[in-house]
Write an enzyme that holds these catalytic residues in place. Structure first.
Site, PDB file in Angstrom:
ATOM      1  CG  PHE A 148      -0.265   0.469   2.496  1.00 56.96           C
ATOM      2  CD1 PHE A 148      -0.175   1.825   2.795  1.00 56.96           C
ATOM      3  CD2 PHE A 148       0.298  -0.442   3.381  1.00 56.96           C
ATOM      4  CE1 PHE A 148       0.470   2.257   3.957  1.00 56.96           C
ATOM      5  CE2 PHE A 148       0.945  -0.022   4.535  1.00 56.96           C
ATOM      6  CZ  PHE A 148       1.021   1.336   4.823  1.00 56.96           C
ATOM      7  CE  LYS A 172      -2.985  -8.389  -4.513  1.00 55.88           C
ATOM      8  NZ  LYS A 172      -3.457  -7.402  -3.482  1.00 55.88           N
ATOM      9  CD  GLU A 175      -5.618  -6.222   0.105  1.00 56.73           C
ATOM     10  OE1 GLU A 175      -4.591  -5.914  -0.541  1.00 56.73           O
ATOM     11  OE2 GLU A 175      -5.672  -7.222   0.850  1.00 56.73           O
ATOM     12  NE  ARG A 176      -3.519  -2.624   3.713  1.00 56.02           N
ATOM     13  CZ  ARG A 176      -2.480  -2.777   4.505  1.00 56.02           C
ATOM     14  NH1 ARG A 176      -2.174  -1.838   5.367  1.00 56.02           N
ATOM     15  NH2 ARG A 176      -1.726  -3.840   4.430  1.00 56.02           N
ATOM     16  CB  SER A 225       4.889  -7.404   5.568  1.00 53.10           C
ATOM     17  OG  SER A 225       3.837  -8.235   5.159  1.00 53.10           O
ATOM     18  CB  CYS A 280      10.401  -0.338   2.666  1.00 54.20           C
ATOM     19  SG  CYS A 280      11.009   0.201   1.087  1.00 54.20           S
ATOM     20  CD  GLU A 382       8.364  -2.819   8.155  1.00 55.19           C
ATOM     21  OE1 GLU A 382       7.676  -3.832   7.932  1.00 55.19           O
ATOM     22  OE2 GLU A 382       8.892  -2.158   7.253  1.00 55.19           O
TER      23      GLU A 382
HETATM   24  P1  NAD Z   1       1.508  -6.603   2.954  1.00 56.74           P
HETATM   25  O1  NAD Z   1       2.539  -7.670   3.040  1.00 56.74           O
HETATM   26  O2  NAD Z   1       0.392  -6.622   3.935  1.00 56.74           O
HETATM   27  O3  NAD Z   1       0.809  -6.623   1.507  1.00 56.74           O
HETATM   28  C1  NAD Z   1       1.568  -6.661   0.325  1.00 56.74           C
HETATM   29  C2  NAD Z   1       0.762  -7.401  -0.729  1.00 56.74           C
HETATM   30  O4  NAD Z   1       0.543  -8.737  -0.298  1.00 56.74           O
HETATM   31  C3  NAD Z   1      -0.606  -6.790  -0.988  1.00 56.74           C
HETATM   32  O5  NAD Z   1      -0.852  -6.759  -2.370  1.00 56.74           O
HETATM   33  C4  NAD Z   1      -1.552  -7.724  -0.272  1.00 56.74           C
HETATM   34  O6  NAD Z   1      -2.810  -7.827  -0.896  1.00 56.74           O
HETATM   35  C5  NAD Z   1      -0.834  -9.056  -0.321  1.00 56.74           C
HETATM   36  N1  NAD Z   1      -1.131  -9.906   0.844  1.00 56.74           N
HETATM   37  C6  NAD Z   1      -1.460  -9.490   2.083  1.00 56.74           C
HETATM   38  N2  NAD Z   1      -1.652 -10.545   2.887  1.00 56.74           N
HETATM   39  C7  NAD Z   1      -1.421 -11.657   2.147  1.00 56.74           C
HETATM   40  C8  NAD Z   1      -1.438 -13.049   2.428  1.00 56.74           C
HETATM   41  N3  NAD Z   1      -1.735 -13.525   3.650  1.00 56.74           N
HETATM   42  N4  NAD Z   1      -1.135 -13.899   1.436  1.00 56.74           N
HETATM   43  C9  NAD Z   1      -0.826 -13.449   0.215  1.00 56.74           C
HETATM   44  N5  NAD Z   1      -0.794 -12.130  -0.101  1.00 56.74           N
HETATM   45  C10 NAD Z   1      -1.082 -11.246   0.849  1.00 56.74           C
HETATM   46  O7  NAD Z   1       2.291  -5.211   2.988  1.00 56.74           O
HETATM   47  P2  NAD Z   1       1.686  -3.744   3.112  1.00 56.74           P
HETATM   48  O8  NAD Z   1       1.186  -3.534   4.495  1.00 56.74           O
HETATM   49  O9  NAD Z   1       0.792  -3.455   1.992  1.00 56.74           O
HETATM   50  O10 NAD Z   1       3.009  -2.872   2.886  1.00 56.74           O
HETATM   51  C11 NAD Z   1       3.903  -2.539   3.902  1.00 56.74           C
HETATM   52  C12 NAD Z   1       5.063  -3.503   3.961  1.00 56.74           C
HETATM   53  O11 NAD Z   1       5.756  -3.504   2.710  1.00 56.74           O
HETATM   54  C13 NAD Z   1       6.102  -3.082   4.986  1.00 56.74           C
HETATM   55  O12 NAD Z   1       6.577  -4.241   5.637  1.00 56.74           O
HETATM   56  C14 NAD Z   1       7.204  -2.440   4.147  1.00 56.74           C
HETATM   57  O13 NAD Z   1       8.472  -2.460   4.742  1.00 56.74           O
HETATM   58  C15 NAD Z   1       7.152  -3.306   2.949  1.00 56.74           C
HETATM   59  N6  NAD Z   1       7.765  -2.654   1.809  1.00 56.74           N
HETATM   60  C16 NAD Z   1       8.963  -3.130   1.377  1.00 56.74           C
HETATM   61  C17 NAD Z   1       9.595  -2.519   0.320  1.00 56.74           C
HETATM   62  C18 NAD Z   1      10.906  -3.038  -0.186  1.00 56.74           C
HETATM   63  O14 NAD Z   1      11.253  -2.754  -1.326  1.00 56.74           O
HETATM   64  N7  NAD Z   1      11.644  -3.811   0.584  1.00 56.74           N
HETATM   65  C19 NAD Z   1       9.006  -1.419  -0.315  1.00 56.74           C
HETATM   66  C20 NAD Z   1       7.775  -0.968   0.155  1.00 56.74           C
HETATM   67  C21 NAD Z   1       7.161  -1.600   1.224  1.00 56.74           C
END
Ligand code: NAD
Length: 498
Positions: A148, A172, A175-176, A225, A280, A382
């Site tokens: 998101f 994909k 969804e937020r 994450s 991140c 985090e």
């Molecule tokens: P998230 O892991 O909750 O979601 C990321 C994606 O995974 C979304 O599209 C979501 O729909 C999907 N998802 C969520 N739960 C899932 C599940 N149980 N099974 C399969 N798919 C699932 O992350 P977020 O809250 O949207 O974003 C924040 C996180 O992203 C933080 O941890 C941040 O550090 C990380 N991030 C990392 C980078 C990097 O390049 N390392 C860059 C930006 C954000």
């Protein structure tokens, strides 16, 4: 209520039975709903991608680049609308949303040069009458799953190189805040991209699993994450796909005794609290070296943090806006309580912050802790909110060990005037991206982005030449054009070049 649909084959498509709420972080209500898709929706997108991809791959790279040029022009022309759309769902301030889109556009600029970077290699005369050459060919259909916190930049990190190299790409988004990726896909069509080459499917775990299991999808890029990244990596690889999965972070800023503290405080305020800490590459941990540095830094940090202005995302004077959802606000405030319970010294408490006229918005005031230690869970994990933790180090070696031993290894920064210390730090620290007097060292588009340890699974970074590599396969051709005379070689022995 406004509804955000899948974008399949050039238009809104596929009916939905499940929906997710899109919140209004400034005010706390539901502002729209997004269709949550399943394997059947994905199948429609894959069919459209399969039909369109061969002709796109056969389109010469210069023509593919022209679509990138036109897309860049269109995104720039629509920048204001895109930034408002992004801010209204994410909560970050408008200027920051423009930066989010601009950093993604820089990857598109790199992709305008795709004819040059896709040139293969050639060795003439590798043997008698033998030449060897290699070429990069697209994977076929690629998919991106995005978080998101950068709904402009991260989809563009992926779709730029995936599409420019000749793939069909299915995204994909989170969804937020899914509206900006849909708008970007529309602009691609307007720029001349054939239908089916850039599509958007929405959803949660059900859709992610469908992507990971679909046999026609050859490569998956994920950012989110760490636990989900690890899961996506394992499931995708088990299904024979190429996968890169970027995860969470806990970046440290090391402050040496000789650093320019006014500059450091200014940098830290932006890097720790900008975008409400939902980056991140944020700097949520600061490590002053030596007690005297710690005291001087703290004295300057407190008034700077107290002066930060928290406001709605359209407030041009605000330093940062609300966090993305009520659940995320509760999670961040939970971590603040954990840090208190673990013995962290709470110096500035952002809990309970209310913005007048927006009392239901998801705002958290800036929060500062001192005397945080490495055994605390709130240090190990985090937090992803506007919370800065001071972890004191006695000397350079102790400071170097902190980010090096942390489970995450995304980014790190050192602030110093001492070139030797900076050089030593950059060489030895066990982290993927290093800033020297640069608080947020996100590499420019023609370099590549990627962390180490639990911040990334897979061995290829995002964008730059790493992105081109990820979205293509190398084919190597060994050719012989005999002159007609018998070569007399022994066909039963492995050929060598003598
Ligand atoms: P998230 O892991 O909750 O979601 C990321 C994606 O995974 C979304 O599209 C979501 O729909 C999907 N998802 C969520 N739960 C899932 C599940 N149980 N099974 C399969 N798919 C699932 O992350 P977020 O809250 O949207 O974003 C924040 C996180 O992203 C933080 O941890 C941040 O550090 C990380 N991030 C990392 C980078 C990097 O390049 N390392 C860059 C930006 C954000």
């Amino acid at each position: 209520m406004r509804q955000i649909d899948h974008f399949i084959s050039g238009g809104a498509g596929a009916s939905a039975t499940r929906f997710g709420d899109i919140m209004d972080p400034n005010n706390g209500g539901v502002q729209a709903r997004v269709a949550l898709g399943d394997a059947a929706v994905l199948e429609r997108a894959v069919q459209a991608a399969s039909a369109a991809q061969p002709a796109w791959a056969a389109t010469n790279p210069q023509r593919r680049a022209r679509v990138m040029f036109e897309f860049k022009r269109l995104v720039e022309a629509n920048m204001d609308d895109l930034a408002h759309m992004l801010s209204s769902e994410h909560g970050k301030v408008i200027a920051d949303s423009k930066g989010d889109i601009q950093r993604g556009l820089e990857v598109i600029e790199f992709c305008c040069g795709i004819p040059h970077v896709m040139k293969g290699e050639y060795s003439q005369g590798a043997g008698p009458g033998i030449d060897v050459y290699s070429m990069r060919q697209p994977i076929g259909i690629g998919a991106g799953i995005t978080p998101f916190n950068f709904p402009g930049m991260i989809p563009l990190w992926m779709c730029g190189p995936a599409i420019a190299t000749g793939n069909a790409f299915i995204i994909k988004p989170s969804e937020r805040d899914p509206s900006v990726p849909v708008r970007l896909a529309e602009l691609f069509i307007e720029a001349g991209l054939p239908e089916g080459i850039c599509q958007v499917v929405h959803g949660d775990k059900e859709m992610v699993d469908a992507i990971l299991d679909h046999p026609a999808i050859g490569a998956v890029s994920f950012v989110g994450s760490s636990d989900i990244a690890h899961y996506v990596y394992n499931r995708g690889v088990a299904n024979g796909k190429r996968v890169q999965a970027m995860g969470g972070a806990k970046n440290h800023g090391i402050v040496m005794p000789d650093a320019d503290l006014d500059q450091v405080v200014n940098d830290l305020a932006g890097a720790a609290f900008g975008s409400a800490g939902e980056r991140c590459m944020a700097l949520p941990v600061v490590v002053p070296v030596g007690e005297e540095t710690a005291e001087r830094l703290k004295a300057k940090l407190i008034p700077a943090i107290e002066a930060l202005r928290v406001g709605v995302s359209t407030d041009a004077q605000a330093h940062y806006g609300p966090v993305v959802t009520a659940q995320h606000k509760a999670k961040v405030e939970g971590w603040i309580q954990t840090c208190v319970d673990e013995g962290g010294e709470l110096i500035v408490d952002g809990r309970g912050f209310k913005l007048q006229g927006h009392e239901e918005g998801f705002f958290i005031g800036p929060t500062l802790f001192d005397h945080v230690t490495t055994d605390m869970e709130s240090y190990k994990e985090e937090i992803f909110g506007p919370v800065l933790q001071i972890v004191r180090a006695a000397n350079f070696e102790e400071a170097l060990a902190l980010p090096s031993k942390h489970q995450y290894g995304n980014g790190v920064a050192i602030f110093t005037r001492n070139g030797h210390a900076a050089r030593e730090f950059a060489a030895r620290v066990n982290v993927g991206m290093v800033g020297i007097n640069v608080p947020i060292p996100v590499p420019v588009a023609y370099h590549s982005f990627g962390g180490w340890k639990r911040s990334a699974f897979g061995d290829t970074n995002q964008h730059g030449m790493e992105g081109v590599k990820f979205w293509t396969k190398v084919k190597t051709i060994t050719q012989r054009w005999p002159d007609g005379s018998p070569d007399g070689g022994n066909a039963f022995v492995i050929p060598t070049m003598g």
